[in-house]
Design a protein around this motif. Structure first.
Motif, PDB file in Angstrom:
ATOM      1  N   LYS A 117      32.007  44.287  41.992  1.00  0.00           N
ATOM      2  CA  LYS A 117      32.049  43.080  42.115  1.00  0.00           C
ATOM      3  C   LYS A 117      32.275  41.931  42.661  1.00  0.00           C
ATOM      4  N   CYS A 167      35.520  37.498  42.464  1.00  0.00           N
ATOM      5  CA  CYS A 167      36.377  37.686  41.177  1.00  0.00           C
ATOM      6  C   CYS A 167      37.047  38.722  42.432  1.00  0.00           C
ATOM      7  N   HIS A 222      33.070  46.282  38.249  1.00  0.00           N
ATOM      8  CA  HIS A 222      34.337  46.333  39.085  1.00  0.00           C
ATOM      9  C   HIS A 222      34.428  47.361  40.290  1.00  0.00           C
ATOM     10  N   CYS A 267      36.374  35.205  33.288  1.00  0.00           N
ATOM     11  CA  CYS A 267      35.007  35.482  33.417  1.00  0.00           C
ATOM     12  C   CYS A 267      34.292  34.605  32.175  1.00  0.00           C
ATOM     13  N   CYS A 327      35.237  44.213  33.090  1.00  0.00           N
ATOM     14  CA  CYS A 327      34.228  44.104  34.178  1.00  0.00           C
ATOM     15  C   CYS A 327      33.266  45.215  34.188  1.00  0.00           C
TER      16      CYS A 327
END
Ligand code: SF4
Ligand code: SF4
Length: 262
Positions: A97, A101, A94, A14, A91
Protein backbone atom coordinates in the motif's frame (compact mmCIF):
# COMPACT_ATOMS: atom_id res chain seq x y z
CA UNK A 1 -2.61 12.04 28.97
CA UNK A 2 -0.39 10.75 26.15
CA UNK A 3 -2.18 10.15 22.86
CA UNK A 4 -2.83 6.53 22.03
CA UNK A 5 -3.80 5.16 18.66
CA UNK A 6 -4.42 1.86 16.96
CA UNK A 7 -6.04 1.13 13.61
CA UNK A 8 -8.98 -1.31 13.85
CA UNK A 9 -9.11 -1.59 10.05
CA UNK A 10 -12.64 -0.20 9.85
CA UNK A 11 -11.87 1.12 6.35
CA UNK A 12 -13.63 4.45 7.01
CA UNK A 13 -10.61 6.59 6.09
CA UNK A 14 -10.14 4.65 2.82
CA UNK A 15 -12.65 6.90 1.00
CA UNK A 16 -12.20 10.02 -1.06
CA UNK A 17 -8.93 11.73 -1.93
CA UNK A 18 -5.73 9.88 -1.15
CA UNK A 19 -2.62 12.09 -1.42
CA UNK A 20 0.31 10.14 -2.85
CA UNK A 21 4.00 10.61 -3.30
CA UNK A 22 5.03 10.82 -6.93
CA UNK A 23 6.73 7.46 -6.60
CA UNK A 24 3.52 5.87 -5.29
CA UNK A 25 1.38 7.60 -7.91
CA UNK A 26 3.49 6.11 -10.71
CA UNK A 27 3.71 2.67 -9.08
CA UNK A 28 -0.09 2.58 -8.67
CA UNK A 29 -1.00 4.28 -11.97
CA UNK A 30 -3.06 1.21 -12.92
CA UNK A 31 -5.06 1.40 -9.68
CA UNK A 32 -6.01 4.98 -8.82
CA UNK A 33 -7.48 7.70 -11.09
CA UNK A 34 -4.99 10.51 -10.52
CA UNK A 35 -5.11 14.30 -10.44
CA UNK A 36 -2.68 16.97 -9.30
CA UNK A 37 -4.24 18.81 -6.35
CA UNK A 38 -3.04 22.36 -5.60
CA UNK A 39 -3.54 23.73 -2.08
CA UNK A 40 -2.39 27.26 -1.20
CA UNK A 41 -0.79 27.64 2.24
CA UNK A 42 -0.80 31.21 3.56
CA UNK A 43 2.37 32.74 5.00
CA UNK A 44 0.85 32.88 8.50
CA UNK A 45 0.10 29.12 8.53
CA UNK A 46 2.08 26.90 10.90
CA UNK A 47 3.26 24.65 8.07
CA UNK A 48 4.17 27.50 5.69
CA UNK A 49 7.94 27.05 5.76
CA UNK A 50 7.64 23.30 5.24
CA UNK A 51 5.17 23.89 2.40
CA UNK A 52 7.70 26.13 0.61
CA UNK A 53 10.16 23.22 0.67
CA UNK A 54 7.72 20.47 -0.33
CA UNK A 55 5.67 22.50 -2.79
CA UNK A 56 6.18 25.68 -4.80
CA UNK A 57 6.24 29.35 -3.85
CA UNK A 58 3.89 31.34 -6.05
CA UNK A 59 3.55 35.08 -6.52
CA UNK A 60 -0.13 35.86 -6.97
CA UNK A 61 -1.65 38.55 -9.22
CA UNK A 62 -2.36 40.59 -6.02
CA UNK A 63 1.41 40.52 -5.32
CA UNK A 64 1.01 38.34 -2.27
CA UNK A 65 3.11 35.20 -2.04
CA UNK A 66 1.75 31.80 -1.05
CA UNK A 67 3.27 28.38 -0.75
CA UNK A 68 1.34 25.84 -2.78
CA UNK A 69 1.33 22.12 -2.13
CA UNK A 70 0.87 20.26 -5.40
CA UNK A 71 0.09 16.66 -4.64
CA UNK A 72 -0.51 13.68 -6.95
CA UNK A 73 -3.80 12.41 -5.57
CA UNK A 74 -6.04 9.40 -6.03
CA UNK A 75 -8.94 11.59 -7.09
CA UNK A 76 -12.12 10.01 -5.75
CA UNK A 77 -15.31 11.60 -4.39
CA UNK A 78 -15.60 11.41 -0.57
CA UNK A 79 -18.50 9.00 -0.96
CA UNK A 80 -16.42 6.56 -3.04
CA UNK A 81 -14.20 3.88 -1.51
CA UNK A 82 -10.62 3.34 -2.55
CA UNK A 83 -10.63 0.78 -5.40
CA UNK A 84 -8.45 -1.45 -3.21
CA UNK A 85 -10.79 -1.45 -0.19
CA UNK A 86 -12.21 -4.96 0.20
CA UNK A 87 -15.76 -5.74 1.31
CA UNK A 88 -14.46 -6.85 4.73
CA UNK A 89 -12.92 -3.36 5.27
CA UNK A 90 -9.35 -4.58 4.80
CA UNK A 91 -6.85 -3.27 2.28
CA UNK A 92 -6.49 -5.43 -0.83
CA UNK A 93 -2.85 -4.35 -1.29
CA UNK A 94 -1.79 -4.24 2.35
CA UNK A 95 1.79 -5.37 1.66
CA UNK A 96 2.17 -2.90 -1.18
CA UNK A 97 0.00 0.00 0.00
CA UNK A 98 1.10 3.62 -0.60
CA UNK A 99 3.22 5.50 1.96
CA UNK A 100 0.26 7.73 2.83
CA UNK A 101 -1.66 4.69 4.10
CA UNK A 102 1.38 3.38 6.01
CA UNK A 103 2.09 6.69 7.76
CA UNK A 104 -1.51 7.17 8.91
CA UNK A 105 -2.52 8.89 11.16
CA UNK A 106 0.61 11.06 10.88
CA UNK A 107 1.03 13.52 8.02
CA UNK A 108 4.46 14.61 6.74
CA UNK A 109 3.16 17.85 5.19
CA UNK A 110 3.01 19.09 8.80
CA UNK A 111 5.90 19.55 11.19
CA UNK A 112 6.37 16.64 13.55
CA UNK A 113 5.51 18.78 16.57
CA UNK A 114 2.08 19.60 15.08
CA UNK A 115 0.66 16.09 14.73
CA UNK A 116 -1.34 15.70 17.98
CA UNK A 117 -4.79 16.60 16.60
CA UNK A 118 -4.41 14.04 13.80
CA UNK A 119 -4.70 11.36 16.46
CA UNK A 120 -8.29 12.38 17.21
CA UNK A 121 -10.49 10.20 14.96
CA UNK A 122 -12.83 12.06 12.62
CA UNK A 123 -16.58 11.53 12.90
CA UNK A 124 -17.41 7.92 12.06
CA UNK A 125 -13.85 6.65 12.13
CA UNK A 126 -13.33 3.69 14.45
CA UNK A 127 -9.68 4.17 15.38
CA UNK A 128 -8.92 2.85 18.87
CA UNK A 129 -7.68 5.68 21.10
CA UNK A 130 -8.54 3.94 24.38
CA UNK A 131 -6.09 3.07 27.16
CA UNK A 132 -5.69 -0.36 25.49
CA UNK A 133 -4.08 1.24 22.40
CA UNK A 134 -0.34 1.91 22.32
CA UNK A 135 1.16 5.36 22.91
CA UNK A 136 2.35 6.49 19.48
CA UNK A 137 3.24 10.15 20.08
CA UNK A 138 4.95 11.63 23.09
CA UNK A 139 6.48 15.01 23.86
CA UNK A 140 5.54 16.19 20.32
CA UNK A 141 7.57 13.35 18.80
CA UNK A 142 6.43 10.33 16.77
CA UNK A 143 7.63 7.20 18.54
CA UNK A 144 7.98 4.93 15.50
CA UNK A 145 9.01 7.33 12.78
CA UNK A 146 10.01 4.87 10.05
CA UNK A 147 7.04 5.45 7.74
CA UNK A 148 6.80 9.18 8.48
CA UNK A 149 10.50 9.66 7.68
CA UNK A 150 10.26 7.60 4.49
CA UNK A 151 7.26 9.55 3.20
CA UNK A 152 8.82 12.90 4.13
CA UNK A 153 12.10 11.91 2.40
CA UNK A 154 10.20 10.97 -0.78
CA UNK A 155 8.36 14.31 -0.70
CA UNK A 156 11.61 16.24 -0.32
CA UNK A 157 13.23 14.26 -3.12
CA UNK A 158 10.36 14.91 -5.55
CA UNK A 159 10.11 18.64 -4.69
CA UNK A 160 12.25 19.88 -7.64
CA UNK A 161 9.97 18.01 -10.08
CA UNK A 162 6.88 19.51 -8.46
CA UNK A 163 8.45 22.98 -8.67
CA UNK A 164 9.21 22.50 -12.39
CA UNK A 165 5.60 21.48 -12.93
CA UNK A 166 4.35 24.59 -11.10
CA UNK A 167 6.58 26.86 -13.24
CA UNK A 168 5.32 25.21 -16.44
CA UNK A 169 1.68 25.52 -15.46
CA UNK A 170 1.94 29.14 -14.31
CA UNK A 171 3.67 30.03 -17.56
CA UNK A 172 1.28 28.27 -19.96
CA UNK A 173 -1.91 28.47 -17.88
CA UNK A 174 -1.65 31.83 -16.09
CA UNK A 175 -5.32 31.64 -14.99
CA UNK A 176 -4.13 29.19 -12.33
CA UNK A 177 -2.50 32.05 -10.37
CA UNK A 178 -5.88 33.84 -10.28
CA UNK A 179 -7.61 30.70 -9.01
CA UNK A 180 -4.94 30.25 -6.32
CA UNK A 181 -5.43 33.87 -5.23
CA UNK A 182 -9.18 33.27 -4.85
CA UNK A 183 -8.57 30.10 -2.81
CA UNK A 184 -5.94 31.78 -0.63
CA UNK A 185 -8.39 34.60 0.15
CA UNK A 186 -11.07 32.20 1.40
CA UNK A 187 -11.11 31.77 5.20
CA UNK A 188 -11.51 28.00 4.73
CA UNK A 189 -8.90 27.72 1.95
CA UNK A 190 -9.55 25.19 -0.78
CA UNK A 191 -8.08 23.16 -3.61
CA UNK A 192 -7.73 23.17 -7.34
CA UNK A 193 -7.41 19.91 -9.28
CA UNK A 194 -5.48 19.82 -12.54
CA UNK A 195 -5.02 16.86 -14.86
CA UNK A 196 -2.27 14.31 -14.60
CA UNK A 197 -1.78 14.71 -18.36
CA UNK A 198 -0.58 18.29 -17.76
CA UNK A 199 2.00 16.91 -15.34
CA UNK A 200 3.14 14.20 -17.76
CA UNK A 201 3.51 16.77 -20.54
CA UNK A 202 5.28 19.34 -18.36
CA UNK A 203 7.80 16.92 -16.94
CA UNK A 204 8.35 14.96 -20.18
CA UNK A 205 8.37 11.66 -18.39
CA UNK A 206 9.74 8.89 -20.60
CA UNK A 207 7.02 6.55 -19.26
CA UNK A 208 4.19 9.05 -20.00
CA UNK A 209 2.51 6.83 -22.63
CA UNK A 210 2.54 3.84 -20.32
CA UNK A 211 1.07 5.85 -17.42
CA UNK A 212 -1.54 7.42 -19.71
CA UNK A 213 -2.56 3.98 -21.04
CA UNK A 214 -3.00 2.74 -17.44
CA UNK A 215 -5.02 5.81 -16.40
CA UNK A 216 -7.45 6.08 -19.34
CA UNK A 217 -9.61 3.02 -18.46
CA UNK A 218 -9.76 4.09 -14.79
CA UNK A 219 -11.12 7.49 -15.80
CA UNK A 220 -13.65 5.80 -18.11
CA UNK A 221 -14.90 3.61 -15.25
CA UNK A 222 -15.15 6.59 -12.88
CA UNK A 223 -16.94 8.70 -15.53
CA UNK A 224 -19.52 5.93 -15.85
CA UNK A 225 -19.91 5.60 -12.05
CA UNK A 226 -20.47 9.31 -11.55
CA UNK A 227 -22.62 10.11 -14.57
CA UNK A 228 -26.02 10.01 -12.85
CA UNK A 229 -25.12 11.89 -9.67
CA UNK A 230 -25.72 15.66 -9.94
CA UNK A 231 -23.56 16.21 -6.82
CA UNK A 232 -20.60 14.68 -8.68
CA UNK A 233 -20.99 16.64 -11.90
CA UNK A 234 -17.54 18.17 -11.63
CA UNK A 235 -15.93 14.79 -11.02
CA UNK A 236 -17.81 13.36 -13.99
CA UNK A 237 -16.71 16.21 -16.24
CA UNK A 238 -13.08 15.83 -15.16
CA UNK A 239 -13.06 12.04 -15.50
CA UNK A 240 -14.58 12.20 -18.99
CA UNK A 241 -12.22 14.94 -20.20
CA UNK A 242 -9.14 13.38 -18.65
CA UNK A 243 -9.95 9.96 -20.14
CA UNK A 244 -9.82 11.53 -23.62
CA UNK A 245 -6.60 13.38 -22.79
CA UNK A 246 -4.98 10.19 -21.53
CA UNK A 247 -6.08 8.23 -24.58
CA UNK A 248 -4.59 10.95 -26.80
CA UNK A 249 -1.35 11.02 -24.81
CA UNK A 250 -1.04 7.23 -24.90
CA UNK A 251 -1.54 7.21 -28.71
CA UNK A 252 0.70 10.21 -29.39
CA UNK A 253 3.61 9.00 -27.31
CA UNK A 254 3.40 5.44 -28.61
CA UNK A 255 3.53 6.83 -32.20
CA UNK A 256 6.51 9.01 -31.27
CA UNK A 257 8.39 6.11 -29.77
CA UNK A 258 7.68 3.82 -32.77
CA UNK A 259 10.36 3.59 -35.48
CA UNK A 260 9.48 5.81 -38.48
CA UNK A 261 7.44 4.09 -41.21
CA UNK A 262 9.33 3.24 -44.41
S1 SF4 B 1 -4.61 1.44 -0.59
FE1 SF4 B 1 -5.45 0.21 1.07
S2 SF4 B 1 -5.04 1.33 2.96
FE2 SF4 B 1 -4.75 2.75 1.25
S3 SF4 B 1 -6.73 3.81 1.00
FE3 SF4 B 1 -6.74 2.04 -0.36
S4 SF4 B 1 -7.69 0.38 0.81
FE4 SF4 B 1 -7.07 1.99 2.27
S1 SF4 C 1 -10.44 5.20 10.16
FE1 SF4 C 1 -8.90 4.67 11.73
S2 SF4 C 1 -9.41 2.55 12.27
FE2 SF4 C 1 -10.47 2.98 10.38
S3 SF4 C 1 -9.05 2.23 8.78
FE3 SF4 C 1 -8.65 4.42 9.07
S4 SF4 C 1 -6.99 4.53 10.57
FE4 SF4 C 1 -7.86 2.47 10.69
Amino acid sequence: MEPRFSCTACGKCCHGWLPLTLKDAVTHAGRFPLAMVWTPVRSNARSYELATRLGATVRLPNRKTVAVLIVPTAYLPTSHPCPELRDDGLCGIHEDKPSRCRTMPFYPYREEKDQADLLVPRKGWQCDTSSAAPVVYSGHAILDRTDFDRERADLLEQAPVIQRYAEYMLKYMPWIAGELAKLAAKPTGGNLATSLSSFLTATRRPDAAEIAAAQAPLFRVMAERTKDDPALREYHRNYSGWAKEMEGLARRDSRQSSPPSP
